[in-house]
Design an enzyme around this catalytic site. Structure first.
Site, short mmCIF file in Angstrom:
data_model
loop_
_atom_site.label_atom_id
_atom_site.label_comp_id
_atom_site.label_asym_id
_atom_site.label_seq_id
_atom_site.Cartn_x
_atom_site.Cartn_y
_atom_site.Cartn_z
N SER A 214 -19.93 -8.29 37.81
CA SER A 214 -21.21 -7.59 37.73
C SER A 214 -20.96 -6.10 37.55
O SER A 214 -19.86 -5.71 37.12
CB SER A 214 -22.04 -7.87 38.99
OG SER A 214 -23.36 -7.41 38.84
N ASN A 215 -21.92 -5.26 37.86
CA ASN A 215 -21.73 -3.81 37.76
C ASN A 215 -22.55 -3.12 38.84
O ASN A 215 -23.24 -3.77 39.62
CB ASN A 215 -22.09 -3.32 36.35
CG ASN A 215 -23.53 -3.66 36.00
OD1 ASN A 215 -24.46 -3.24 36.66
ND2 ASN A 215 -23.71 -4.47 34.95
N HIS A 216 -22.49 -1.80 38.87
CA HIS A 216 -23.09 -1.04 39.97
C HIS A 216 -24.58 -0.74 39.80
O HIS A 216 -25.13 0.03 40.57
CB HIS A 216 -22.35 0.29 40.15
CG HIS A 216 -20.99 0.12 40.74
ND1 HIS A 216 -20.80 -0.37 42.00
CD2 HIS A 216 -19.76 0.38 40.24
CE1 HIS A 216 -19.52 -0.42 42.27
NE2 HIS A 216 -18.85 0.03 41.21
#
Ligand code: CTP
Length: 406
Positions: A214-216
């Site tokens: 995923s990402n932030h």
């Protein structure tokens, strides 16, 4: 002024009617929220309301006199002046008795008289025992008030007062009423009658049953845009990956997990959308295969082969309605404007909101953002560092210009 503190109700005047229900203790917090947002709040209490909460509480919270009597000496025309000055009226809680009196056009106390003298939009927030709410008399009154143009925020289900169990009748939380008051103040909103789809947050691509890529992205920017579009009167679909913030009051929320799920939801929304704002940060890569069971540590670290996910904006081009406005975002670290303009062209966008990920106070997780808006006609507008709620408004101001030209 802190950048996170905005006063969206500045110079607006709200008449807050409080009637005699136990939920009136929550109205004190609502008065505070409205005042903090910059509104001048004129509280009008029925006699029964003063049995539950003292006028002095509201006076201290709003910094303004509280109004209680229709026949107070020297205040004979107060119902007319208060009603005329109000940009919006919110009655919370509205008891069954108050709804009955309002529905029959009575003016036997200051609050009902104000309602009759008012021409501004009105929001009624009923709160009562669940059987009183379900009674055909109350339901008929609520229906009739709706036909007169009053907005009614239906009660929540939940614990009722005095061990009365649970059922519909509970007043919604002050934050929810506050959000509805914001939409009321914009009536008729510039986006009224339009359907808006907004994506927000990251997506997740499973690696095995317990891990994902995923990402932030927090979803704050997309949530702020969805909230602002709803406040401006639009019918809003928020298509959200896992958000780090509570979804806003108002928009319909479709929760998605993967980039492919988000693409499906966007395609469905585009069938009726007048505007799509792709503020999400969908994962660009997905494991080529999802391990059916947890990948064990073993003797060597595993190597994970990745595939591209679908590019949502590009792959749903054929699903756009003619005239729909499409807004994308670009998160860049180098050669920022050139890369962003290339995305605007490649994804056939009307507007692209450019973030420079290397700038302080911009990008993921923070409450502020500094963006540049690039449009199809070659225009470019650099906005200063501002709260994401204000960035959302600036984007929608631009979008309204584009929609107006179609
Ligand atoms: N986007 C999309 N589908 C994806 C990835 C991104 O529709 N699979 C959208 C984003 O929501 C954003 C725009 O495309 O509105 C640009 O996203 P960004 O991450 O800046 O660029 P990418 O297209 O992913 O390209 P790169 O990662 O190479 O910069």
């Amino acid at each position: 002024m802190s950048l996170a503190s905005t006063r969206p109700f500045a110079s607006r005047r709200v008449l807050l009617g409080v009637t005699g229900g136990i939920a009136s203790y929550k109205s004190a917090w609502l008065a505070r929220l409205l005042t903090k947002a910059g509104a001048a709040v004129d509280v009008v209490m029925t006699r029964a309301a003063t049995e539950f909460v003292g006028p002095v509480t509201f006076e201290a919270l709003t910094g303004r006199p509280v109004h209680t009597g229709l026949f107070d000496a020297g205040r004979a025309l107060e119902h007319v002046t208060l009603a005329r000055a109000a940009d919006a009226i919110v009655v919370a809680p509205a008891t069954a008795d108050f709804l009955a009196r309002a529905a029959s056009g009575q003016a036997d106390d200051l609050l009902t008289a104000c309602l009759l003298a008012a021409t501004c939009p009105v929001l009624l927030v009923p709160a009562m025992n669940d059987r009183m709410w379900a009674h055909p008399q109350t339901q008929r009154n609520v229906h009739h008030l709706g036909t007169l143009g009053y907005r009614v925020l239906p009660p929540d289900e939940g614990m009722l007062a005095a061990g009365e169990g649970s059922g519909p009748g509970r007043m919604p939380e002050p934050e929810t009423i506050f959000a509805h008051a914001g939409r009321l103040l914009e009536t008729p909103g510039p986006l009224a009658g339009l359907r808006v789809a907004v994506t927000a947050g990251p997506t997740r691509e499973a690696l095995d049953p317990v891990r994902f890529l995923s990402n932030h992205s927090s979803g704050k920017m997309g949530a702020a845009i969805a909230a602002a579009a709803w406040r401006r009167g639009a019918d809003v679909d928020l298509i959200a990956g896992p958000l780090a913030v509570a979804p806003p009051v108002g928009p319909r929320v479709t929760a998605v997990e993967t980039t492919a799920d988000m693409a499906d939801a966007v395609r469905r929304a585009l069938a009726t959308a007048d505007l799509l704002v792709m503020a999400a940060a969908p994962a660009d890569f997905t494991p080529a295969a999802v391990a059916p069971s947890k990948i064990k540590k073993g003797s060597r670290p595993p190597t994970v082969a990745l595939d591209f996910t679908v590019d949502i904006l590009a792959s749903t081009r054929d699903a756009r309605r003619p005239g729909a406005v499409i807004v994308g975002f670009a998160l860049e670290t180098d050669d920022v404007m050139a890369h962003a303009r290339a995305k605007l062209e490649a994804k056939e966008l009307d507007l692209i909101v450019v973030n420079d990920a290397t700038e302080e106070g911009a990008g993921f997780a923070v409450d502020t953002n500094r963006v540049t808006l690039l449009d199809r006609a070659g225009g470019s507008e650099a906005l200063p560092l501002m709260p994401k709620s204000e960035v959302a408004d600036a984007i929608l101001d631009r979008v309204e210009g584009l929609l107006g030209g179609r």
